[in-house]
Enzyme design. Structure first.
Site, PDB file in Angstrom:
ATOM      1  N   HIS A 240       0.796  -1.238   0.000  1.00 23.47           N
ATOM      2  CA  HIS A 240       0.000   0.000   0.000  1.00 23.47           C
ATOM      3  C   HIS A 240       0.822   1.279   0.000  1.00 23.47           C
ATOM      4  O   HIS A 240       0.264   2.364   0.059  1.00 23.47           O
ATOM      5  CB  HIS A 240      -0.982   0.018   1.181  1.00 23.47           C
ATOM      6  CG  HIS A 240      -0.300   0.075   2.524  1.00 23.47           C
ATOM      7  ND1 HIS A 240       0.107  -1.051   3.176  1.00 23.47           N
ATOM      8  CD2 HIS A 240       0.050   1.121   3.310  1.00 23.47           C
ATOM      9  CE1 HIS A 240       0.669  -0.705   4.335  1.00 23.47           C
ATOM     10  NE2 HIS A 240       0.653   0.598   4.428  1.00 23.47           N
TER      11      HIS A 240
HETATM   12  C1  UD1 Z   1      -2.342   5.180   5.754  1.00 18.47           C
HETATM   13  C2  UD1 Z   1      -1.062   5.743   6.353  1.00 18.47           C
HETATM   14  C3  UD1 Z   1       0.063   4.747   6.198  1.00 18.47           C
HETATM   15  C4  UD1 Z   1      -0.329   3.407   6.798  1.00 18.47           C
HETATM   16  C5  UD1 Z   1      -1.643   2.936   6.194  1.00 18.47           C
HETATM   17  C6  UD1 Z   1      -2.090   1.694   6.891  1.00 18.47           C
HETATM   18  C7  UD1 Z   1      -0.775   8.187   6.213  1.00 18.47           C
HETATM   19  C8  UD1 Z   1      -0.098   9.287   5.510  1.00 18.47           C
HETATM   20  N1  UD1 Z   1      -0.660   6.976   5.648  1.00 18.47           N
HETATM   21  O1  UD1 Z   1      -2.125   4.988   4.367  1.00 18.47           O
HETATM   22  O2  UD1 Z   1       1.213   5.209   6.883  1.00 18.47           O
HETATM   23  O3  UD1 Z   1       0.686   2.476   6.541  1.00 18.47           O
HETATM   24  O4  UD1 Z   1      -2.656   3.944   6.377  1.00 18.47           O
HETATM   25  O5  UD1 Z   1      -3.053   0.975   6.175  1.00 18.47           O
HETATM   26  O6  UD1 Z   1      -1.379   8.410   7.221  1.00 18.47           O
HETATM   27  N2  UD1 Z   1      -9.567   4.276   1.695  1.00 18.47           N
HETATM   28  C9  UD1 Z   1     -10.780   3.630   1.650  1.00 18.47           C
HETATM   29  N3  UD1 Z   1     -11.328   3.218   2.835  1.00 18.47           N
HETATM   30  C10 UD1 Z   1     -10.761   3.439   4.031  1.00 18.47           C
HETATM   31  C11 UD1 Z   1      -9.536   4.098   4.068  1.00 18.47           C
HETATM   32  C12 UD1 Z   1      -8.948   4.520   2.892  1.00 18.47           C
HETATM   33  O7  UD1 Z   1     -11.326   3.411   0.585  1.00 18.47           O
HETATM   34  O8  UD1 Z   1     -11.339   3.013   5.066  1.00 18.47           O
HETATM   35  C13 UD1 Z   1      -8.939   4.693   0.415  1.00 18.47           C
HETATM   36  C14 UD1 Z   1      -9.301   6.105   0.005  1.00 18.47           C
HETATM   37  O9  UD1 Z   1      -9.386   6.156  -1.365  1.00 18.47           O
HETATM   38  C15 UD1 Z   1      -8.093   6.908   0.466  1.00 18.47           C
HETATM   39  C16 UD1 Z   1      -6.957   5.897   0.253  1.00 18.47           C
HETATM   40  O10 UD1 Z   1      -7.521   4.636   0.568  1.00 18.47           O
HETATM   41  O11 UD1 Z   1      -7.894   8.064  -0.269  1.00 18.47           O
HETATM   42  C17 UD1 Z   1      -5.753   6.160   1.129  1.00 18.47           C
HETATM   43  O12 UD1 Z   1      -6.115   6.257   2.514  1.00 18.47           O
HETATM   44  P1  UD1 Z   1      -5.183   7.103   3.522  1.00 18.47           P
HETATM   45  O13 UD1 Z   1      -5.651   6.937   4.909  1.00 18.47           O
HETATM   46  O14 UD1 Z   1      -5.012   8.500   3.023  1.00 18.47           O
HETATM   47  O15 UD1 Z   1      -3.757   6.450   3.335  1.00 18.47           O
HETATM   48  P2  UD1 Z   1      -3.328   4.928   3.365  1.00 18.47           P
HETATM   49  O16 UD1 Z   1      -2.747   4.562   2.056  1.00 18.47           O
HETATM   50  O17 UD1 Z   1      -4.450   4.116   3.895  1.00 18.47           O
HETATM   51  N1  UDP Z   2      -3.516  -6.538   8.608  1.00 20.46           N
HETATM   52  C1  UDP Z   2      -4.782  -7.105   8.693  1.00 20.46           C
HETATM   53  N2  UDP Z   2      -5.442  -7.437   7.536  1.00 20.46           N
HETATM   54  C2  UDP Z   2      -4.898  -7.231   6.308  1.00 20.46           C
HETATM   55  C3  UDP Z   2      -3.605  -6.660   6.224  1.00 20.46           C
HETATM   56  C4  UDP Z   2      -2.949  -6.311   7.394  1.00 20.46           C
HETATM   57  O1  UDP Z   2      -5.296  -7.308   9.802  1.00 20.46           O
HETATM   58  O2  UDP Z   2      -5.542  -7.559   5.305  1.00 20.46           O
HETATM   59  C5  UDP Z   2      -2.832  -6.139   9.856  1.00 20.46           C
HETATM   60  C6  UDP Z   2      -1.422  -6.662  10.049  1.00 20.46           C
HETATM   61  O3  UDP Z   2      -1.416  -7.932  10.667  1.00 20.46           O
HETATM   62  C7  UDP Z   2      -0.840  -5.602  10.972  1.00 20.46           C
HETATM   63  C8  UDP Z   2      -1.497  -4.307  10.479  1.00 20.46           C
HETATM   64  O4  UDP Z   2      -2.675  -4.728   9.788  1.00 20.46           O
HETATM   65  O5  UDP Z   2      -1.239  -5.835  12.325  1.00 20.46           O
HETATM   66  C9  UDP Z   2      -0.582  -3.546   9.565  1.00 20.46           C
HETATM   67  O6  UDP Z   2      -1.278  -2.498   8.999  1.00 20.46           O
HETATM   68  P1  UDP Z   2      -0.874  -1.827   7.624  1.00 20.46           P
HETATM   69  O7  UDP Z   2      -0.024  -2.747   6.831  1.00 20.46           O
HETATM   70  O8  UDP Z   2      -2.115  -1.318   7.019  1.00 20.46           O
HETATM   71  O9  UDP Z   2      -0.053  -0.535   8.095  1.00 20.46           O
HETATM   72  P2  UDP Z   2       1.484  -0.247   8.395  1.00 20.46           P
HETATM   73  O10 UDP Z   2       1.928  -1.190   9.447  1.00 20.46           O
HETATM   74  O11 UDP Z   2       2.238  -0.378   7.112  1.00 20.46           O
HETATM   75  O12 UDP Z   2       1.485   1.176   8.834  1.00 20.46           O
END
Ligand code: UD1
Ligand code: UDP
Length: 389
Positions: free
Chosen positions: A216
């Site tokens: 992601h």
């Molecule tokens: C965010 C964090 C990242 C973390 C990740 C965990 C920041 C800058 N980034 O990235 O560090 O590793 O979460 O998963 O805070 N969206 C949905 N549904 C949701 C949430 C998001 O559809 O419930 C989609 C939307 O299109 C949104 C995109 O995902 O624009 C990105 O979501 P966002 O929270 O901005 O960043 P992540 O890539 O999720």
């Molecule tokens: N995770 C989950 N379901 C998924 C993918 C990840 O429960 O489909 C859990 C994973 O085990 C870990 C956390 O989500 O506990 C990590 O989150 P993510 O990778 O979104 O964020 P990051 O750690 O990169 O910030």
């Protein structure tokens, strides 16, 4: 002591859970849970409250998605109202997401003390929004709780006073150790056709080998050429090992935006479940199913921060599809390899891992399930010896 705990995005839920459990044991602490709703889909938020048995948040901020400035600003506007009303003694933020820096910045301007859990991690790569969030949150924090020694070294180098830094271990691993046994009951392997009972009874389950993938990072999935290179490497790897790929909503959006659905659709879908090869693309999974898959995977390919740590704690070989990591202990001691994002390097590293016994590593210091207890003890300033059993 009135403490506001902040969650917003998926990885925050696993980190705040053990802290809340620990705070409940102390009548001196009044704990309030605020959810910014940076993540809001059922399978990116609610599912984790149910599975991790987290309390219902006391306050929702309803900020949703947006550009970095929009999201950060909306959280600040809403969180300021909460702080003015609740007047907490301390705000606890975890990790490195936009909710982390937004709430820390809001609290600091109101002269409210801040604890940062998972402080000091540095990738030294400011192209990552998380690196900026980490550095700024650490600058503003009064308590900096670090998960690994590198965190302490980084903070001292940046001039943070030593008495603010506490090496406590890893709250995400507290959660993993607490729920690992429950995850064994997950039906996900059966549902994906990866496990059969063979009529021999529960001990003789056979598990088909598979790789687990999560991706992601914007650098990997928002840039078309980079994303295609990684998908092509998966296309090659699936010829040798079946791939299970729960897809993050950011990445799912890009498959559509880059018009790649057709190209990869032949690999996924119901029929791929029954084959030994192919890529099974799923929606994001709940914690217990994901932990079950991770524990049984032959290999994990990821760009997630938390997954690098969890694979190290589980001793499962992990290939990190990034040029760097802010979690170096997962490489020096754990089961993680940094393989970069070039197609050929990913394929080479995956085939090497598939054809070897794989790196098991060892569990880093203090990743023992007691990080939250250490943190709460420090906050209460009891300085008592932490129980080890
Ligand atoms: C965010 C964090 C990242 C973390 C990740 C965990 C920041 C800058 N980034 O990235 O560090 O590793 O979460 O998963 O805070 N969206 C949905 N549904 C949701 C949430 C998001 O559809 O419930 C989609 C939307 O299109 C949104 C995109 O995902 O624009 C990105 O979501 P966002 O929270 O901005 O960043 P992540 O890539 O999720
Ligand atoms: N995770 C989950 N379901 C998924 C993918 C990840 O429960 O489909 C859990 C994973 O085990 C870990 C956390 O989500 O506990 C990590 O989150 P993510 O990778 O979104 O964020 P990051 O750690 O990169 O910030």
């Amino acid at each position: 002591m009135k403490i506001i705990n902040v969650v917003g995005a998926r990885p925050n839920f696993m980190k705040i859970g053990p802290l809340i459990d620990e705070m409940k044991k102390h009548i001196r602490i009044e704990s309030i849970l605020v959810h910014t709703e940076q993540h809001y889909d059922e399978n990116m938020s609610r599912l984790f409250f149910d599975q991790l048995k987290l309390p219902e948040p006391d306050i929702y901020l309803g900020v949703g998605s947006g550009s970095h400035a929009q999201q950060t600003a909306r959280i600040m506007l809403e969180f300021e109202k909460v702080l003015i009303k609740e007047k907490p003694d301390l705000v606890i933020v975890v990790g490195d997401v936009n909710s982390t820096i937004a709430c820390a910045l809001t609290a600091s301007k109101l002269q409210i003390k801040i604890a940062h859990v998972e402080a000091g991690l540095r990738s030294f790569d400011r192209d990552m929004p998380e690196e900026i969030n980490r550095m700024l949150t650490d600058c503003l924090s009064d308590y900096l709780f670090v998960t690994e020694k590198s965190g302490e070294i980084n903070l001292l180098r940046e001039g943070v006073e030593k008495n603010k830094i506490f090496f406590v271990g890893n709250v995400m691993i507290d959660t993993l150790l607490k729920h690992k046994e429950r995850a064994k009951d997950s039906r996900i392997l059966f549902d994906l056709g990866l496990e059969s009972e063979d009529g021999l009874g529960p001990k003789e389950h056979k598990i088909k080998p598979f790789a687990l993938v999560t991706l992601h990072r914007p650098g990997n999935v928002d840039v078309r050429d980079n994303f295609i290179g990684i998908l092509e490497s998966l296309e090659e790897i699936q010829k040798h090992l079946k791939i299970i790929y729960p897809m993050h909503p950011r990445t799912r959006g890009n498959i559509e935006k880059f018009r790649l659905s057709q190209r990869f659709s032949f690999l996924e879908g119901a029929e791929s479940v029954s084959r030994d090869r192919g890529i099974v693309i799923l929606n994001p999974l709940g914690y217990l199913d994901f932990i079950k898959l991770m524990s049984e995977a032959r290999l994990v390919l990821t760009d997630s921060g938390g997954v690098q740590e969890e694979t190290t704690a589980l001793g499962v070989p992990c290939l990190t599809l990034r040029e760097n990591t802010e979690r170096p202990v997962t490489v020096s001691e754990g089961s993680n390899f940094i393989v970069g994002t070039k197609k050929d390097n990913i394929i080479k590293a995956a085939l090497t891992a598939i054809n070897s016994t794989g790196k098991k590593g060892r569990i880093p210091e203090k990743w023992d399930g007691f990080a939250a207890q250490r943190i709460v003890d420090i906050l209460l300033n009891t300085n008592k010896e932490v129980r080890q059993t």
